[in-house]
Scaffold this active site. Structure first.
Site, mmCIF file in Angstrom:
data_model
loop_
_atom_site.group_PDB
_atom_site.id
_atom_site.type_symbol
_atom_site.label_atom_id
_atom_site.label_comp_id
_atom_site.label_asym_id
_atom_site.label_seq_id
_atom_site.Cartn_x
_atom_site.Cartn_y
_atom_site.Cartn_z
ATOM 1 N N HIS A 92 28.771 19.979 64.159
ATOM 2 C CA HIS A 92 28.082 19.528 65.369
ATOM 3 C C HIS A 92 26.788 20.313 65.529
ATOM 4 C CE1 HIS A 92 27.121 18.844 69.602
ATOM 5 N NE2 HIS A 92 27.778 17.720 69.441
ATOM 6 N N GLU A 140 22.739 12.433 65.298
ATOM 7 C CA GLU A 140 22.421 12.950 66.633
ATOM 8 C C GLU A 140 21.144 13.781 66.592
ATOM 9 O OE1 GLU A 140 26.359 13.383 69.247
ATOM 10 O OE2 GLU A 140 25.769 15.243 68.280
HETATM 11 O O1 G3P Z 1 28.680 15.417 70.739
HETATM 12 C C1 G3P Z 1 27.941 14.602 71.578
HETATM 13 C C2 G3P Z 1 26.653 15.179 71.904
HETATM 14 O O2 G3P Z 1 26.129 16.161 71.156
HETATM 15 C C3 G3P Z 1 25.718 14.352 72.672
HETATM 16 O O3 G3P Z 1 25.697 14.962 73.903
HETATM 17 O O4 G3P Z 1 25.530 15.062 76.311
HETATM 18 O O5 G3P Z 1 23.777 13.877 74.973
HETATM 19 O O6 G3P Z 1 26.047 12.889 75.221
HETATM 20 P P1 G3P Z 1 25.221 14.132 75.162
#
Ligand code: G3P
Length: 226
Positions: A92, A140
């Protein structure tokens, strides 16, 4: 068939720990039951037992690339299974690991029947980790994490290019960062992903149950009543 998945990362928010965390898991179960959308919860590791044996899949937030033995403070894949997890996030953005360790984690997950979800911050990283053949890769962009600005709308290219970069049909691509509405999820699926990984949009919402219903509302096979 392409069943979408919503992976809800509890991170280390106080709103998703202890009693509140357990309530959140029960809400997710209810929403899943009512709407038919697959939801996976990722509570903090020390609390995993409190989420065990419920009617919902539980993934860990992290695992270490280790075999049983002397590894004080590390997380053994076998221990995740004992605690009730059926999968885990790996690499992550808030818990990065070198590529060789990611590979070892994926191999250990495969060996122990745990679903592997490897996070990646770029299309290049997506390509690199695809070689390890995880079950899922979650793209991400770190700058959008926790921003409330959905990656599926703010940077559709990175999502689309990640989907295209993964040629192995066994590997499913997810996207995450800033996802909080049904529209964001719909946009993510339209870009070719199998679902989303999210946290703050639900965990920090004033009404997490409402946020969960909204999240799945446009992709639910059953009518949403919540
Ligand atoms: O693991 C999910 C994450 O890193 C995204 O976070 O708070 O933007 O949904 P968020």
């Amino acid at each position: 068939a392409k069943e979408p998945v919503i992976i809800l990362n509890y991170k280390t928010y106080t709103e998703s720990m202890g009693e509140q965390g357990r309530k959140l898991t029960w809400m997710a179960m209810e929403v899943m039951k009512e709407t038919g959308v697959r939801i996976v919860a990722c509570p903090q590791l020390p609390e995993m037992y409190h989420h065990k044996n419920l009617d919902i899949e539980i993934f860990a937030q992290h695992v270490d690339p280790i075999e049983p033995g002397g590894h004080t403070g590390h997380i053994l894949p076998e221990a995740l299974k004992c605690a009730g997890a059926t999968g885990t996030l790996i690499n992550h953005s808030e818990d990065r690991m070198p590529a060789d360790q990611i590979r070892k984690c994926v191999e250990l997950c495969r060996k122990h029947g745990l679903t592997s979800v490897v996070c990646a911050e770029s299309v290049e990283k997506v390509k690199e980790v695809a070689a390890f053949k995880p079950d899922y890769i979650a793209i991400e962009p770190p700058e959008l994490i926790g921003s409330g600005i959905p990656v599926s709308k703010a940077n559709p290219d990175i999502v689309r290019n990640s989907v295209n970069a993964v040629t192995d049909p066994e590997i499913k691509v997810l996207c995450g960062a800033g996802i909080s509405t049904g529209d964001d999820v719909k946009a993510a699926l339209a870009l070719g992903t199998h679902g989303v990984l999210l946290a703050s949009g639900v965990v920090k919402a004033k009404d997490p149950k409402k946020a969960l219903y909204d999240l799945v509302s446009l992709i639910a096979p059953k009518t949403v009543t919540g």
